[in-house]
Scaffold this motif. Structure first.
Motif, PDB file in Angstrom:
ATOM      1  N   ARG A 170      56.298  54.844 -82.187  1.00  0.00           N
ATOM      2  CA  ARG A 170      56.730  56.114 -81.611  1.00  0.00           C
ATOM      3  C   ARG A 170      56.498  56.031 -80.111  1.00  0.00           C
ATOM      4  O   ARG A 170      55.354  55.939 -79.659  1.00  0.00           O
ATOM      5  N   THR A 217      52.084  65.319 -87.550  1.00  0.00           N
ATOM      6  CA  THR A 217      52.932  64.463 -86.732  1.00  0.00           C
ATOM      7  C   THR A 217      52.337  63.068 -86.727  1.00  0.00           C
ATOM      8  O   THR A 217      51.228  62.865 -86.222  1.00  0.00           O
ATOM      9  N   LYS A 237      51.658  59.634 -85.412  1.00  0.00           N
ATOM     10  CA  LYS A 237      51.689  59.163 -84.027  1.00  0.00           C
ATOM     11  C   LYS A 237      51.272  57.713 -83.866  1.00  0.00           C
ATOM     12  O   LYS A 237      51.795  57.008 -82.996  1.00  0.00           O
TER      13      LYS A 237
END
Length: 247
Positions: free
Chosen positions: A173, A196, A198
């Motif tokens: 990412r 999320t 990450k």
């Protein structure tokens, strides 16, 4: 992570998956992401031909069979085929059989990939209550996050995939805004889990029979494009007649 600690964590994650329908798995449990396979392979993914132009999602697909011998998982490649989801599960593709370029067997069966799949299988078998034989569908996906346009990494929106379990592994990412994973109990209005992903190999595993999920829009906060790359692993029961005889 020491083997004893890893086994204890897998058991705990499996129980949480069984109870809660979804579990976030720390990246520290998995092997180095560069072995699963290296980033050059993710840059070599062809465009997803089933999305509108210009392409923003790139993809390959492969399958393996996993059988427990009681002590370990025996993983073997399966012939390449199309990927189909029933129209009542994913209306977007109307039940069409989608044919993606294959994941090369050297990558499908690389040491790092096999180790990752065995960890997934250990967690899922804890949730299922016992080791089972599975056909695993592997999807290598790279989504381009554009500076002036938001895109859905999963254009299906909120959905189920039509499998027993699904594991979602973040591979990379960079310069990416959004991409929040949301998980819902059945048709509940509000998600019970929001996360999320990450860090490379930070993962989310769901019981696809009991929950729905979605990923929010992604875009790039920079002047240039960003990227969100994932490895998805689908778990389907293996047909009994395909199982090998174990010694």
């Amino acid at each position: 992570m020491p083997r004893g600690q890893s086994a204890a964590l897998q058991a705990c994650l499996g129980r949480d998956l069984r109870t809660n329908g979804a579990v976030v798995v720390p990246s520290s449990l998995f092997p180095d992401s560069s072995d699963i396979p290296g980033w050059d392979s993710w840059l070599d993914l062809p465009p997803d031909p089933y999305l509108p132009d210009p392409p923003y999602r790139y993809r390959r697909f492969g399958r393996v069979q996993a059988v427990s011998d009681g002590a370990d998982w025996i993983i073997s490649p399966l012939p390449h085929t199309s990927f189909r989801q029933a129209a009542e599960i994913i209306p977007l593709y109307a039940g069409e059989a989608r044919l993606f370029d294959p994941i090369p067997e050297s990558e499908l069966m690389s040491d790092g990939m096999v180790e990752l799949l065995k960890l997934d299988l250990d967690i899922v078998s804890q949730a299922a209550g016992s080791p089972k034989a599975y056909v695993l569908g592997l999807h290598m996906i790279r989504v381009i996050a554009e500076p002036n346009r938001s895109r859905l990494p999963a254009p299906e929106g909120r959905h189920r995939d039509g499998h027993d379990y699904v594991a979602m592994h973040l591979m990379r990412r960079e310069d990416c805004r959004g991409g929040e994973s949301r998980v819902y109990w059945g048709s509940a209005e509000e998600p019970f889990l929001i996360t999320t992903l990450k860090d490379p190999l930070e993962s989310l595993i769901i019981d696809d029979r009991t929950v729905e999920h979605e990923v929010t829009l992604v875009s790039s906060p920079s002047a240039g494009p960003g990227v969100r790359a994932v490895l998805l692993v689908d778990f389907d029961p293996a047909p009994h007649e395909t199982l090998p005889r174990l010694p």
